[in-house]
Design a protein around this motif. Structure first.
Motif, short mmCIF file in Angstrom:
data_model
loop_
_atom_site.label_atom_id
_atom_site.label_comp_id
_atom_site.label_asym_id
_atom_site.label_seq_id
_atom_site.Cartn_x
_atom_site.Cartn_y
_atom_site.Cartn_z
N ILE A 194 8.36 33.53 23.96
CA ILE A 194 7.09 34.26 24.07
C ILE A 194 7.22 35.54 24.91
N ASN A 195 8.47 35.92 25.20
CA ASN A 195 8.73 37.14 25.99
C ASN A 195 8.09 37.10 27.38
N ALA A 196 8.13 35.94 28.02
CA ALA A 196 7.69 35.87 29.42
C ALA A 196 8.66 36.67 30.28
N PRO A 197 8.16 37.33 31.33
CA PRO A 197 9.05 38.17 32.16
C PRO A 197 9.92 37.34 33.11
N LEU A 198 10.80 36.52 32.52
CA LEU A 198 11.65 35.65 33.33
C LEU A 198 12.55 36.44 34.26
N HIS A 199 12.83 37.70 33.91
CA HIS A 199 13.71 38.54 34.73
C HIS A 199 13.05 38.90 36.07
N PHE A 200 11.75 38.65 36.21
CA PHE A 200 11.06 38.92 37.48
C PHE A 200 10.89 37.67 38.33
N THR A 201 11.35 36.51 37.86
CA THR A 201 11.09 35.26 38.59
C THR A 201 12.13 35.01 39.68
N TRP A 202 11.75 34.14 40.61
CA TRP A 202 12.62 33.77 41.73
C TRP A 202 12.47 32.30 42.00
N SER A 203 13.57 31.61 42.30
CA SER A 203 13.51 30.16 42.51
C SER A 203 14.14 29.70 43.82
N CYS A 204 15.04 30.48 44.40
CA CYS A 204 15.83 30.04 45.56
C CYS A 204 14.97 29.78 46.79
N TYR A 205 15.28 28.67 47.48
CA TYR A 205 14.56 28.32 48.71
C TYR A 205 14.85 29.30 49.85
N LYS A 206 16.05 29.91 49.81
CA LYS A 206 16.44 30.81 50.91
C LYS A 206 16.07 32.23 50.51
N GLY A 207 15.33 32.91 51.36
CA GLY A 207 14.80 34.22 51.00
C GLY A 207 15.77 35.36 51.21
N GLU A 208 17.02 35.16 50.82
CA GLU A 208 18.04 36.21 51.00
C GLU A 208 17.97 37.20 49.83
N GLU A 209 18.81 38.23 49.92
CA GLU A 209 18.85 39.25 48.86
C GLU A 209 19.29 38.63 47.53
N LEU A 210 20.35 37.80 47.60
CA LEU A 210 20.82 37.09 46.41
C LEU A 210 20.42 35.62 46.51
N ALA A 211 20.28 34.97 45.37
CA ALA A 211 20.00 33.53 45.36
C ALA A 211 21.23 32.77 45.83
#
Length: 238
Positions: A194-211
């Motif tokens: 459905i073309n959801a903007p998955l590229h904007f999502t975040w899941s990591c518990y640690k709020g660093e620059e990289l997951a």
């Protein structure tokens, strides 16, 4: 003829599930997005919620600041408990993990209901019964007591007896969980379809620059993308 409005308040965290649920809901509804700054350690997810919102262009997106909520609801999500060690789904079902935040979801639903009912009452003769949309998925519904189908069913009963829209106008609104029978793998597949903007999502518990790639949300996410044969949009440290 005046076309009746279909209104939905979607809870948006900034993660995959709420992103897909909101995108799906927008197909047939006028959507309002609601996010919370509740003192979570992962405040970074709110930046991602804003990006998803900019993409979906809802009627309105509110980010409510309720930072003191962590004073009364203690979990690993607000830093009072350790991030849970990795467990199998079976282990999590038997012992509800420490990332369970007491009363968080019921509280969020109640705040969403206040906004939804207010919107409905402004235009009550031109709206269909509204909905609160939550991105609960199958794994959540198996583990967390306030993510089970029975919980949502009873909450809907509560709305039927406790709201002006229901009592005076016979327009009871409802909680809807469009993803509750889908696994994380299936949610990502639906999101891609459905073309959801998955590229904007975040899941990591640690709020660093990289997951981090090590916490449970990272592992579940990576595995689900791999199972779909798709490269994740997020960069991982490991």
């Amino acid at each position: 003829d005046i076309k009746m409005r279909d209104i939905a308040v979607c809870l948006l965290s900034g993660g995959i599930d709420s992103c897909v649920a909101s995108t799906l809901t927008k197909m047939n509804n006028e959507i309002y997005l609601l996010s919370f700054d509740y003192g979570q350690t992962l405040v970074k997810e709110l930046e991602h919620a804003k990006r998803i919102s900019n993409y979906l262009k809802p009627k309105e997106h509110k980010i409510l600041s309720i930072k003191d909520f962590k004073e009364v609801s203690w979990s690993s999500l607000t830093g009072q408990k350790e991030i849970p060690k990795e467990e199998t789904l079976e282990e999590s079902i038997e012992n509800i993990p420490d990332n369970y935040p007491p009363a968080r979801d019921p509280f969020f639903i109640m705040l969403a209901s206040a906004w939804l009912e207010s919107i409905m009452l402004e235009d009550i003769y031109n709206v269909n019964p509204g909905k609160i949309v939550i991105g609960t998925i199958k794994e959540d519904s198996l583990v967390f007591p306030d993510c089970k189908k029975e919980f949502y069913r009873r909450y809907n009963k509560l709305f039927e007896i406790s709201t002006k829209t229901a009592i005076q106008y016979h327009q009871p609104f409802r909680i809807e969980t469009p993803l509750i029978d889908l696994t994380k793998k299936e949610v990502i597949k639906l999101g891609l379809d459905i073309n959801a903007p998955l590229h904007f999502t975040w899941s990591c518990y640690k709020g660093e620059e990289l997951a981090c790639g090590e916490c449970d949300p990272c592992k579940f996410r990576k595995q689900a993308f791999e199972e779909n044969g798709i490269k994740d949009f997020v960069e991982y440290i490991s």
